[in-house]
Design a protein around this motif. Structure first.
Motif, PDB file in Angstrom:
ATOM      1  N   GLU A 143       0.836  -1.202   0.000  1.00 42.55           N
ATOM      2  CA  GLU A 143       0.000   0.000   0.000  1.00 42.55           C
ATOM      3  C   GLU A 143       0.872   1.254   0.000  1.00 42.55           C
ATOM      4  OE1 GLU A 143      -3.382   2.476   0.181  1.00 42.55           O
ATOM      5  OE2 GLU A 143      -3.171   0.364  -0.376  1.00 42.55           O
ATOM      6  N   ILE A 144       1.957   1.223   0.769  1.00 45.77           N
ATOM      7  CA  ILE A 144       2.893   2.349   0.794  1.00 45.77           C
ATOM      8  C   ILE A 144       3.467   2.591  -0.604  1.00 45.77           C
ATOM      9  CG2 ILE A 144       5.146   3.110   1.662  1.00 45.77           C
ATOM     10  CD1 ILE A 144       4.446   1.639   4.282  1.00 45.77           C
ATOM     11  N   ASP A 145       3.863   1.510  -1.269  1.00 43.71           N
ATOM     12  CA  ASP A 145       4.431   1.628  -2.617  1.00 43.71           C
ATOM     13  C   ASP A 145       3.402   2.182  -3.607  1.00 43.71           C
ATOM     14  OD1 ASP A 145       6.743   0.561  -1.559  1.00 43.71           O
ATOM     15  OD2 ASP A 145       6.320  -1.484  -2.244  1.00 43.71           O
ATOM     16  N   ALA A 148       2.977   5.877  -3.088  1.00 43.97           N
ATOM     17  CA  ALA A 148       4.102   6.645  -3.618  1.00 43.97           C
ATOM     18  C   ALA A 148       3.924   6.893  -5.116  1.00 43.97           C
ATOM     19  CB  ALA A 148       5.403   5.901  -3.350  1.00 43.97           C
ATOM     20  N   GLU A 149       3.454   5.877  -5.832  1.00 45.54           N
ATOM     21  CA  GLU A 149       3.194   6.037  -7.260  1.00 45.54           C
ATOM     22  C   GLU A 149       2.043   7.011  -7.494  1.00 45.54           C
ATOM     23  OE1 GLU A 149       2.477   2.250  -9.009  1.00 45.54           O
ATOM     24  OE2 GLU A 149       4.407   1.408  -8.384  1.00 45.54           O
ATOM     25  N   ARG A 150       1.021   6.912  -6.655  1.00 47.48           N
ATOM     26  CA  ARG A 150      -0.160   7.745  -6.824  1.00 47.48           C
ATOM     27  C   ARG A 150       0.179   9.222  -6.659  1.00 47.48           C
ATOM     28  NH1 ARG A 150      -3.907   5.339  -2.887  1.00 47.48           N
ATOM     29  NH2 ARG A 150      -3.415   3.473  -4.074  1.00 47.48           N
ATOM     30  N   VAL A 151       0.961   9.541  -5.637  1.00 44.61           N
ATOM     31  CA  VAL A 151       1.254  10.957  -5.374  1.00 44.61           C
ATOM     32  C   VAL A 151       2.273  11.511  -6.363  1.00 44.61           C
ATOM     33  CG1 VAL A 151       0.686  10.780  -2.932  1.00 44.61           C
ATOM     34  CG2 VAL A 151       3.043  10.419  -3.666  1.00 44.61           C
ATOM     35  N   SER A 152       3.064  10.632  -6.977  1.00 48.51           N
ATOM     36  CA  SER A 152       4.044  11.132  -7.949  1.00 48.51           C
ATOM     37  C   SER A 152       3.370  11.720  -9.177  1.00 48.51           C
ATOM     38  CB  SER A 152       4.995  10.011  -8.370  1.00 48.51           C
ATOM     39  OG  SER A 152       4.299   9.002  -9.090  1.00 48.51           O
ATOM     40  N   ASP A 167      -5.770  17.897   3.583  1.00 44.15           N
ATOM     41  CA  ASP A 167      -6.588  18.040   2.376  1.00 44.15           C
ATOM     42  C   ASP A 167      -6.450  16.828   1.461  1.00 44.15           C
ATOM     43  OD1 ASP A 167      -7.583  20.465   3.181  1.00 44.15           O
ATOM     44  OD2 ASP A 167      -6.140  21.652   2.032  1.00 44.15           O
ATOM     45  N   LEU A 168      -5.212  16.345   1.277  1.00 45.65           N
ATOM     46  CA  LEU A 168      -5.013  15.163   0.443  1.00 45.65           C
ATOM     47  C   LEU A 168      -5.653  13.933   1.076  1.00 45.65           C
ATOM     48  CD1 LEU A 168      -1.284  15.628  -0.658  1.00 45.65           C
ATOM     49  CD2 LEU A 168      -3.318  15.840  -2.097  1.00 45.65           C
ATOM     50  N   ALA A 169      -5.532  13.811   2.396  1.00 46.89           N
ATOM     51  CA  ALA A 169      -6.086  12.650   3.084  1.00 46.89           C
ATOM     52  C   ALA A 169      -7.611  12.615   3.010  1.00 46.89           C
ATOM     53  CB  ALA A 169      -5.640  12.645   4.541  1.00 46.89           C
ATOM     54  N   LEU A 170      -8.241  13.793   2.878  1.00 46.27           N
ATOM     55  CA  LEU A 170      -9.699  13.867   2.826  1.00 46.27           C
ATOM     56  C   LEU A 170     -10.239  13.822   1.399  1.00 46.27           C
ATOM     57  CD1 LEU A 170     -10.382  16.566   5.583  1.00 46.27           C
ATOM     58  CD2 LEU A 170     -10.620  14.081   5.760  1.00 46.27           C
ATOM     59  N   ASP A 171      -9.336  13.648   0.425  1.00 41.92           N
ATOM     60  CA  ASP A 171      -9.759  13.518  -0.975  1.00 41.92           C
ATOM     61  C   ASP A 171     -10.045  12.042  -1.246  1.00 41.92           C
ATOM     62  OD1 ASP A 171      -9.950  13.293  -3.748  1.00 41.92           O
ATOM     63  OD2 ASP A 171      -8.534  14.938  -4.092  1.00 41.92           O
ATOM     64  N   ALA A 172     -11.319  11.681  -1.291  1.00 40.99           N
ATOM     65  CA  ALA A 172     -11.717  10.276  -1.411  1.00 40.99           C
ATOM     66  C   ALA A 172     -11.188   9.621  -2.681  1.00 40.99           C
ATOM     67  CB  ALA A 172     -13.242  10.158  -1.354  1.00 40.99           C
ATOM     68  N   GLU A 173     -11.031  10.401  -3.740  1.00 36.04           N
ATOM     69  CA  GLU A 173     -10.557   9.831  -5.001  1.00 36.04           C
ATOM     70  C   GLU A 173      -9.101   9.378  -4.913  1.00 36.04           C
ATOM     71  OE1 GLU A 173     -11.246  12.440  -8.247  1.00 36.04           O
ATOM     72  OE2 GLU A 173     -13.432  12.436  -8.025  1.00 36.04           O
ATOM     73  N   LEU A 174      -8.313  10.027  -4.066  1.00 36.60           N
ATOM     74  CA  LEU A 174      -6.895   9.672  -3.951  1.00 36.60           C
ATOM     75  C   LEU A 174      -6.666   8.449  -3.063  1.00 36.60           C
ATOM     76  CD1 LEU A 174      -5.276  13.208  -3.610  1.00 36.60           C
ATOM     77  CD2 LEU A 174      -5.303  11.716  -5.622  1.00 36.60           C
ATOM     78  N   ASP A 175      -7.580   8.186  -2.127  1.00 41.16           N
ATOM     79  CA  ASP A 175      -7.452   7.040  -1.216  1.00 41.16           C
ATOM     80  C   ASP A 175      -6.118   7.073  -0.460  1.00 41.16           C
ATOM     81  OD1 ASP A 175      -8.352   4.761   0.053  1.00 41.16           O
ATOM     82  OD2 ASP A 175      -7.577   3.400  -1.486  1.00 41.16           O
ATOM     83  N   LEU A 176      -5.844   8.207   0.168  1.00 40.05           N
ATOM     84  CA  LEU A 176      -4.590   8.405   0.890  1.00 40.05           C
ATOM     85  C   LEU A 176      -4.809   8.617   2.394  1.00 40.05           C
ATOM     86  CD1 LEU A 176      -2.761  10.868  -1.538  1.00 40.05           C
ATOM     87  CD2 LEU A 176      -2.267   8.442  -1.208  1.00 40.05           C
ATOM     88  N   GLN A 177      -5.933   8.131   2.922  1.00 35.88           N
ATOM     89  CA  GLN A 177      -6.203   8.347   4.335  1.00 35.88           C
ATOM     90  C   GLN A 177      -5.131   7.656   5.190  1.00 35.88           C
ATOM     91  OE1 GLN A 177      -8.025   6.574   2.283  1.00 35.88           O
ATOM     92  NE2 GLN A 177      -8.481   4.564   3.148  1.00 35.88           N
ATOM     93  N   PRO A 178      -4.826   8.217   6.365  1.00 37.41           N
ATOM     94  CA  PRO A 178      -3.816   7.607   7.229  1.00 37.41           C
ATOM     95  C   PRO A 178      -4.140   6.153   7.558  1.00 37.41           C
ATOM     96  CG  PRO A 178      -4.341   9.801   8.011  1.00 37.41           C
ATOM     97  CD  PRO A 178      -5.339   9.479   6.926  1.00 37.41           C
ATOM     98  N   LEU A 179      -3.105   5.347   7.631  1.00 39.86           N
ATOM     99  CA  LEU A 179      -3.216   3.937   8.001  1.00 39.86           C
ATOM    100  C   LEU A 179      -2.328   3.729   9.220  1.00 39.86           C
ATOM    101  CD1 LEU A 179      -3.870   0.924   7.591  1.00 39.86           C
ATOM    102  CD2 LEU A 179      -2.084   0.854   5.845  1.00 39.86           C
TER     103      LEU A 179
END
Length: 204
Positions: A143-145, A148-152, A167-179
């Protein structure tokens, strides 16, 4: 001063480091009733905010952060290690934008109330449980990997700090919520002859 050491507070003034503030109290602050966590009264919480975990002898709240850090909680038996960790996990459980992973290797009932809200949950330190833990940790690494690709691919102005933002964590389309991953009594995993080294490497 005529008071016990637990009744005396020595602090350096935050505004002027040349000033020392000494405060005393007539009563022993550690004989007061325990302070209830404010999390008990909350319907939701954001782990982007400091998490209240304790109060000092003067009743002032002590809060900590889980983001961009790691915690190792250690103490003598019966001194509140699990309780402290569960306060942190409770804040995560109250955040609908946080994915929670809990492994209770002690195998007691201390963490069972978190199971319904966990992305992954494990209990005990049997071979099957340690296999499950290693599988989940490897999935976290994948998931970390992926992240990394997603944010690049994000525009530089959205990723200018190089760190996840609220803001990024609350963007549902990005699926970057804290784990957030909790492993209680982790020594059962680290010391296992068969899986220990692999689990240590995965946690690192």
């Amino acid at each position: 001063f005529g008071v016990g050491s637990s009744q005396l507070y020595v602090e350096i003034d935050a505004e002027n480091h040349g000033v020392v503030i000494i405060t005393g109290t007539r009563t022993n602050p550690w004989r007061r009733p325990p302070v209830r966590t404010p999390l008990l009264e909350m319907d939701d919480f954001s782990i982007w905010d400091p998490i209240p975990v304790a109060a000092d002898g003067r009743g002032r709240r002590i809060a900590v952060s889980l983001l961009f850090t790691g915690w190792l909680v250690g103490a003598l038996p019966r001194m509140g290690k699990t309780n402290f960790a569960r306060l942190l996990a409770a804040a995560c459980a109250l955040d609908p934008w946080c994915d929670l992973v809990v492994f209770d290797l002690k195998g007691a009932s201390d963490w069972t109330m978190f199971e319904p809200v966990c992305r992954a949950f494990g209990k005990g330190h049997s071979e099957q449980s340690l296999q499950h833990l290693l599988k989940v940790l490897n999935a976290v690494q994948k998931e970390i990997d992926k992240r990394a690709e997603r944010v690049s691919d994000l525009p530089v102005e959205r990723w200018s700090t190089g760190q996840l933002t609220r803001d990024l964590a609350l963007d549902a389309e990005l699926d970057l919520q804290p784990l957030i991953v909790f492993i209680d009594e982790v020594q059962w995993a680290f010391g296992d002859a068969k899986y220990g080294k692999k689990i240590v490497a995965a946690v690192e």
